[in-house]
Design an enzyme around this catalytic site. Structure first.
Site, PDB file in Angstrom:
ATOM      1  N   GLY A 110      18.317 -49.522   4.621  1.00  0.00           N
ATOM      2  CA  GLY A 110      17.011 -49.072   4.155  1.00  0.00           C
ATOM      3  C   GLY A 110      16.797 -47.575   4.313  1.00  0.00           C
ATOM      4  O   GLY A 110      15.699 -47.067   4.095  1.00  0.00           O
ATOM      5  N   SER A 139      32.181 -54.267   4.081  1.00  0.00           N
ATOM      6  CA  SER A 139      30.949 -53.674   3.527  1.00  0.00           C
ATOM      7  C   SER A 139      29.750 -54.612   3.723  1.00  0.00           C
ATOM      8  O   SER A 139      28.980 -54.835   2.778  1.00  0.00           O
ATOM      9  CB  SER A 139      31.118 -53.316   2.042  1.00  0.00           C
ATOM     10  OG  SER A 139      32.234 -52.482   1.836  1.00  0.00           O
ATOM     11  N   PRO A 140      29.560 -55.153   4.931  1.00  0.00           N
ATOM     12  CA  PRO A 140      28.457 -56.105   5.135  1.00  0.00           C
ATOM     13  C   PRO A 140      27.091 -55.441   5.053  1.00  0.00           C
ATOM     14  O   PRO A 140      26.082 -56.126   4.876  1.00  0.00           O
ATOM     15  CB  PRO A 140      28.719 -56.646   6.546  1.00  0.00           C
ATOM     16  CG  PRO A 140      29.462 -55.540   7.232  1.00  0.00           C
ATOM     17  CD  PRO A 140      30.325 -54.920   6.178  1.00  0.00           C
ATOM     18  N   LEU A 141      27.085 -54.099   5.168  1.00  0.00           N
ATOM     19  CA  LEU A 141      25.815 -53.361   5.023  1.00  0.00           C
ATOM     20  C   LEU A 141      25.732 -52.710   3.651  1.00  0.00           C
ATOM     21  O   LEU A 141      24.894 -51.825   3.425  1.00  0.00           O
ATOM     22  CB  LEU A 141      25.720 -52.277   6.113  1.00  0.00           C
ATOM     23  CG  LEU A 141      25.721 -52.816   7.548  1.00  0.00           C
ATOM     24  CD1 LEU A 141      25.824 -51.675   8.561  1.00  0.00           C
ATOM     25  CD2 LEU A 141      24.455 -53.631   7.800  1.00  0.00           C
ATOM     26  N   TYR A 201      44.035 -45.962   5.244  1.00  0.00           N
ATOM     27  CA  TYR A 201      42.846 -45.219   5.682  1.00  0.00           C
ATOM     28  C   TYR A 201      43.262 -43.872   6.296  1.00  0.00           C
ATOM     29  O   TYR A 201      43.902 -43.825   7.346  1.00  0.00           O
ATOM     30  CB  TYR A 201      42.027 -46.012   6.713  1.00  0.00           C
ATOM     31  CG  TYR A 201      41.451 -47.322   6.197  1.00  0.00           C
ATOM     32  CD1 TYR A 201      41.349 -47.595   4.836  1.00  0.00           C
ATOM     33  CD2 TYR A 201      41.000 -48.294   7.080  1.00  0.00           C
ATOM     34  CE1 TYR A 201      40.822 -48.793   4.375  1.00  0.00           C
ATOM     35  CE2 TYR A 201      40.467 -49.499   6.620  1.00  0.00           C
ATOM     36  CZ  TYR A 201      40.394 -49.735   5.268  1.00  0.00           C
ATOM     37  OH  TYR A 201      39.875 -50.934   4.810  1.00  0.00           O
ATOM     38  N   LEU A 219      21.899 -51.387   2.852  1.00  0.00           N
ATOM     39  CA  LEU A 219      21.021 -52.391   3.465  1.00  0.00           C
ATOM     40  C   LEU A 219      20.370 -51.902   4.764  1.00  0.00           C
ATOM     41  O   LEU A 219      19.605 -52.634   5.383  1.00  0.00           O
ATOM     42  CB  LEU A 219      21.793 -53.700   3.692  1.00  0.00           C
ATOM     43  CG  LEU A 219      22.280 -54.361   2.396  1.00  0.00           C
ATOM     44  CD1 LEU A 219      23.219 -55.526   2.685  1.00  0.00           C
ATOM     45  CD2 LEU A 219      21.097 -54.830   1.540  1.00  0.00           C
TER      46      LEU A 219
HETATM   47  N1  LIG Z   1      39.745 -54.778   2.536  1.00  0.00           N
HETATM   48  C1  LIG Z   1      39.138 -53.918   1.774  1.00  0.00           C
HETATM   49  O1  LIG Z   1      39.462 -53.750   0.580  1.00  0.00           O
HETATM   50  C2  LIG Z   1      38.010 -53.105   2.364  1.00  0.00           C
HETATM   51  C3  LIG Z   1      37.161 -52.356   1.548  1.00  0.00           C
HETATM   52  C4  LIG Z   1      36.115 -51.650   2.139  1.00  0.00           C
HETATM   53  C5  LIG Z   1      35.950 -51.675   3.525  1.00  0.00           C
HETATM   54  N2  LIG Z   1      36.821 -52.395   4.308  1.00  0.00           N
HETATM   55  C6  LIG Z   1      36.667 -52.440   5.783  1.00  0.00           C
HETATM   56  O2  LIG Z   1      35.340 -52.827   6.091  1.00  0.00           O
HETATM   57  C7  LIG Z   1      34.736 -51.849   6.933  1.00  0.00           C
HETATM   58  C8  LIG Z   1      33.257 -51.796   6.657  1.00  0.00           C
HETATM   59  O3  LIG Z   1      32.969 -51.599   5.273  1.00  0.00           O
HETATM   60  P1  LIG Z   1      32.327 -50.241   4.713  1.00  0.00           P
HETATM   61  O4  LIG Z   1      32.578 -49.151   5.644  1.00  0.00           O
HETATM   62  O5  LIG Z   1      32.786 -50.126   3.306  1.00  0.00           O
HETATM   63  O6  LIG Z   1      30.759 -50.574   4.618  1.00  0.00           O
HETATM   64  P2  LIG Z   1      29.610 -50.968   5.656  1.00  0.00           P
HETATM   65  O7  LIG Z   1      30.175 -51.415   6.932  1.00  0.00           O
HETATM   66  O8  LIG Z   1      28.728 -51.882   4.903  1.00  0.00           O
HETATM   67  O9  LIG Z   1      28.831 -49.597   5.825  1.00  0.00           O
HETATM   68  C9  LIG Z   1      29.209 -48.643   6.781  1.00  0.00           C
HETATM   69  C10 LIG Z   1      28.238 -47.465   6.730  1.00  0.00           C
HETATM   70  O10 LIG Z   1      26.888 -47.934   6.857  1.00  0.00           O
HETATM   71  C11 LIG Z   1      26.138 -47.051   7.680  1.00  0.00           C
HETATM   72  N3  LIG Z   1      25.737 -47.819   8.882  1.00  0.00           N
HETATM   73  C12 LIG Z   1      26.520 -48.539   9.718  1.00  0.00           C
HETATM   74  N4  LIG Z   1      25.822 -49.102  10.703  1.00  0.00           N
HETATM   75  C13 LIG Z   1      24.530 -48.743  10.499  1.00  0.00           C
HETATM   76  C14 LIG Z   1      23.329 -49.011  11.192  1.00  0.00           C
HETATM   77  N5  LIG Z   1      23.293 -49.778  12.283  1.00  0.00           N
HETATM   78  N6  LIG Z   1      22.181 -48.468  10.713  1.00  0.00           N
HETATM   79  C15 LIG Z   1      22.182 -47.696   9.600  1.00  0.00           C
HETATM   80  N7  LIG Z   1      23.296 -47.409   8.894  1.00  0.00           N
HETATM   81  C16 LIG Z   1      24.470 -47.931   9.340  1.00  0.00           C
HETATM   82  C17 LIG Z   1      27.055 -45.901   8.027  1.00  0.00           C
HETATM   83  O11 LIG Z   1      26.922 -44.876   7.037  1.00  0.00           O
HETATM   84  P3  LIG Z   1      25.820 -43.654   7.120  1.00  0.00           P
HETATM   85  O12 LIG Z   1      25.377 -43.521   8.535  1.00  0.00           O
HETATM   86  O13 LIG Z   1      26.579 -42.475   6.618  1.00  0.00           O
HETATM   87  O14 LIG Z   1      24.746 -44.100   6.173  1.00  0.00           O
HETATM   88  C18 LIG Z   1      28.433 -46.525   7.898  1.00  0.00           C
HETATM   89  O15 LIG Z   1      29.458 -45.599   7.628  1.00  0.00           O
HETATM   90  C19 LIG Z   1      35.528 -50.565   6.663  1.00  0.00           C
HETATM   91  O16 LIG Z   1      35.438 -49.645   7.721  1.00  0.00           O
HETATM   92  C20 LIG Z   1      36.910 -51.120   6.493  1.00  0.00           C
HETATM   93  O17 LIG Z   1      37.508 -51.358   7.769  1.00  0.00           O
HETATM   94  C21 LIG Z   1      37.835 -53.117   3.737  1.00  0.00           C
END
Ligand SMILES: NC(=O)c1ccc[n+]([C@@H]2O[C@H](COP(=O)([O-])OP(=O)(O)OC[C@H]3O[C@@H](n4cnc5c(N)ncnc54)[C@H](OP(=O)(O)O)[C@@H]3O)[C@@H](O)[C@H]2O)c1
Length: 323
Positions: free
Chosen positions: A207, A198-200, A59, A205
């Site tokens: 919206g 990526s739980p959101l 990262y 998710l």
């Molecule tokens: N192991 C792997 O291969 C792998 C792959 C992917 C991710 N990960 C890890 O998982 C973590 C999370 O996954 P991710 O970042 O891909 O996706 P995510 O957690 O599903 O989405 C994060 C994004 O959602 C938005 N968000 C977060 N909280 C919110 C809220 N309360 N209300 C509205 N929007 C919100 C923000 O973007 P905006 O505000 O810009 O919309 C944020 O950057 C990463 O940081 C990383 O540590 C691991």
């Protein structure tokens, strides 16, 4: 905050913080975020009882680890710090050297969880696990984890390590439910953990996004989920999330997190672009869905059929060109 009921040296919060966003160009949050907001997010997470922090050497090419380590400061030793190695050359001496480099960037003497970022398609896990074992024996690594592993390979990794591989970090959300097939039952029955990334669905998710309001950063511009057609198709799921959210005076993103946490072996590591988002995500650990709400979300999730695979490719190109 709630914590996992599993025997680990430090407690693990059910909502953690994902830090891919910290200093990574592909998220496009820029320097004010990397320099200030990221630190404020970490500090607030600590206040709210978050103990699980997830990063990776890849990262921002080490920048996320540095930012996280600095932001944690003296609290580094009290949290459950997880990082990952990209297993390009997974021989034991390289694994050991990379762990030392990660620990140095984070400023810690011990990595609480050291995860293999993804399975190496050519090299079996015996090789990398020899390095992991040595790291555990000298105390540089507490627990070993994997990421993006099938159940078969997770078990093979355990056999190679000769002990528990605590966790498998995989994509898991209302729009990515394959872990339900075998990873979740395995984790629950064996006292292992599924770390939901990526739980959101990278913000889908929440919206906040639709055909007219699409996020522009590289991560999401190249994701089929954010194609205009798929944003349309996600409409019903978002409506259901909003209905459940209204009943809890909550936000759709919080309900999406409460949904993944309903499984006892799951912890979630949402990323956050602001302190406000982090606060909202941490609070989601307290939301309990009724059976009826859970079912309604399952049904809406089952009905969501995004355009994926080869069919999505021409659409992605058109979307990139703004047509
Ligand atoms: N192991 C792997 O291969 C792998 C792959 C992917 C991710 N990960 C890890 O998982 C973590 C999370 O996954 P991710 O970042 O891909 O996706 P995510 O957690 O599903 O989405 C994060 C994004 O959602 C938005 N968000 C977060 N909280 C919110 C809220 N309360 N209300 C509205 N929007 C919100 C923000 O973007 P905006 O505000 O810009 O919309 C944020 O950057 C990463 O940081 C990383 O540590 C691991």
């Amino acid at each position: 905050m709630r914590y996992l009921g599993i025997d680990t040296a430090k407690k693990i919060s059910r909502i953690g913080l994902g830090t891919w966003q910290f200093g990574s160009r592909e998220w496009g949050y820029g320097e004010p975020y990397a320099g200030q907001e990221a630190k404020a997010i970490v500090r607030r997470a600590l206040e709210l009882g978050v103990t699980l922090f997830d990063t990776a050497e890849i990262y921002g090419f080490g920048r996320s680890e540095r930012i996280l380590g600095q932001a944690l400061g003296d609290d580094r030793e009290s949290v459950f710090l997880a990082t990952k190695i990209l297993p390009i050359l997974p021989v034991a001496p390289v694994v050991e050297q990379r762990a030392v480099a990660s620990a140095n960037r984070l400023g810690v003497r011990r990595l609480d969880l050291y995860q293999v970022h993804q399975p190496n398609p050519l090299v079996r896990d015996g090789t990398i696990m020899r390095g992991m074992l040595a790291l555990r024996q000298v105390g540089l690594v507490g627990e070993v984890g994997v990421s993006n592993y099938s159940l078969e390979r997770w078990r093979a990794a355990e056999a190679a390590l000769g002990g528990r591989v605590l966790s498998n970090q995989v994509r898991y959300s209302l729009v990515a439910r394959s872990p339900e097939r075998d990873l979740l039952p395995f984790a629950e029955s064996q006292g292992r953990v599924v770390i939901a990334y990526s739980p959101l669905a990278q913000g889908l998710l929440s919206g906040r996004y639709d055909r007219a309001t699409r996020p522009s950063n590289r991560v999401r511009a190249t994701s089929p989920l954010f194609l205009p057609d798929n944003l349309d198709r996600a409409g019903d799921l978002i409506i259901t999330l909003r209905e459940v959210a209204d009943a809890h005076a909550a936000k759709p993103a919080q309900i999406a997190l409460a949904w993944v946490l309903r499984h006892p072996a799951v912890v979630a590591i949402p990323g956050a672009s602001s302190v406000e988002q982090l606060e909202s995500n941490a609070a989601a650990a307290e939301i309990e869905l009724t059976d009826q709400e859970y079912q309604a979300l399952q049904v809406a999730s089952d009905r969501f059929r995004p355009v994926v695979g080869p069919a999505a490719l021409p659409r992605l190109v058109r979307a990139r060109l703004g047509r």
